[in-house]
Design a protein around this motif. Structure first.
Motif, short mmCIF file in Angstrom:
data_model
loop_
_atom_site.label_atom_id
_atom_site.label_comp_id
_atom_site.label_asym_id
_atom_site.label_seq_id
_atom_site.Cartn_x
_atom_site.Cartn_y
_atom_site.Cartn_z
N THR A 107 0.84 -1.20 0.00
CA THR A 107 0.00 0.00 0.00
C THR A 107 0.87 1.25 0.00
O THR A 107 1.85 1.32 0.75
CB THR A 107 -0.92 -0.02 1.24
N ASN A 108 0.52 2.20 -0.86
CA ASN A 108 1.19 3.50 -0.99
C ASN A 108 2.61 3.41 -1.53
O ASN A 108 3.37 4.37 -1.40
CB ASN A 108 1.17 4.26 0.33
N HIS A 109 3.00 2.28 -2.12
CA HIS A 109 4.35 2.15 -2.67
C HIS A 109 4.54 3.09 -3.85
O HIS A 109 3.66 3.22 -4.70
CB HIS A 109 4.62 0.71 -3.11
N LYS A 110 5.66 3.74 -3.90
CA LYS A 110 6.00 4.64 -5.00
C LYS A 110 7.16 4.01 -5.77
O LYS A 110 8.17 3.64 -5.18
CB LYS A 110 6.45 6.01 -4.48
N ASP B 45 -3.45 2.56 -3.06
CA ASP B 45 -2.92 3.79 -2.50
C ASP B 45 -4.04 4.46 -1.73
O ASP B 45 -5.14 4.62 -2.25
CB ASP B 45 -2.39 4.72 -3.58
N ASN C 174 -3.68 7.52 -0.34
CA ASN C 174 -3.46 8.96 -0.36
C ASN C 174 -4.08 9.58 -1.61
O ASN C 174 -4.22 8.92 -2.63
CB ASN C 174 -1.95 9.27 -0.37
N ILE D 80 -4.18 11.06 -5.03
CA ILE D 80 -3.23 11.00 -6.15
C ILE D 80 -3.21 12.37 -6.82
O ILE D 80 -4.25 12.92 -7.16
CB ILE D 80 -3.63 9.92 -7.16
N ASN E 193 1.97 13.62 -5.70
CA ASN E 193 1.89 12.34 -5.01
C ASN E 193 1.51 11.25 -6.01
O ASN E 193 0.37 10.85 -6.11
CB ASN E 193 0.86 12.38 -3.87
N SER F 124 1.66 7.44 -7.40
CA SER F 124 1.77 6.12 -6.81
C SER F 124 2.58 5.20 -7.72
O SER F 124 3.32 5.67 -8.58
CB SER F 124 0.36 5.57 -6.57
N GLY G 184 -7.43 2.81 -5.81
CA GLY G 184 -6.86 4.14 -5.64
C GLY G 184 -7.51 4.83 -4.47
O GLY G 184 -8.34 4.26 -3.75
N TRP G 185 -7.15 6.03 -4.26
CA TRP G 185 -7.70 6.84 -3.17
C TRP G 185 -9.20 6.95 -3.34
O TRP G 185 -9.71 7.28 -4.40
CB TRP G 185 -7.04 8.21 -3.18
#
Length: 126
Positions: free
Chosen positions: A42-45, A63, A65, A67, A71, A73, A118-119
Motif C-alpha cells: 500500500t502506498n508504494h512509490k 494507495d 493517499n 493522487i 503524489n 503512486s 486508488g484513493w
C-alpha cells in the motif's frame, strides 16, 4: 526482479510475492508474467518499465493517499519490445486459440485478477 536483469520475470503459481524494490526506484525488466500473486505494498512509490504484463494469477496494488502530480503512486510503463506470444499456464494450457500474438505493449489479464484500488476520498469540488 532485480536478479532477472533485462529478462522476463515469471512469478510461479501458488506463491505470493511482494514487490519490494526500493521506493522511488525505476526498475526495467524484459516482461512480467504473474501466475501466482504479486502484492505491491500500500502506498508504494516506484516505476516498473516492461514491454508486457501477463496476469494469469493476481496483481494487487493500492494507495490510500490523494493522487496528484505531487503524489504519484506505483506506475507501470509499457515500452515497445516487439510482438510477444502468450501461452497460458497449467490448467488453461492447450485452450483453443492459444498461443496467440499479443502485439506490443500488452497488458493482458488472462484468467487472472487485477485488483487496483486508488484513493477513495471525496473528489467533489469545493
Amino acid at each position: 526482479v532485480t536478479a532477472a536483469g533485462s529478462g522476463e520475470v515469471t512469478l510461479a503459481c501458488g506463491t505470493c510475492y511482494t514487490y519490494d524494490i526500493e521506493a522511488g526506484a525505476t526498475t526495467t525488466i524484459g516482461g512480467l508474467n504473474i501466475i501466482g500473486k504479486l502484492l505491491v505494498p500500500t502506498n508504494h512509490k516506484g516505476i516498473l518499465v516492461t514491454p508486457y504484463v501477463f496476469i494469469q494469477g493476481e496483481l494487487e496494488m493500492s494507495d490510500t493517499n490523494p493522487i496528484s502530480k505531487d503524489n504519484l503512486s506505483m506506475k507501470i510503463v509499457l515500452v515497445d519490445g516487439g510482438d510477444k506470444m502468450f501461452t497460458p499456464a497449467d490448467s488453461n494450457a492447450g485452450v483453443t486459440g492459444t498461443p496467440f500474438n499479443t502485439g506490443t505493449r500488452a497488458f493482458l489479464v488472462a484468467g487472472g485478477r487485477l485488483n487496483i484500488r486508488g484513493w477513495d476520498g471525496d473528489n467533489s469540488a469545493s
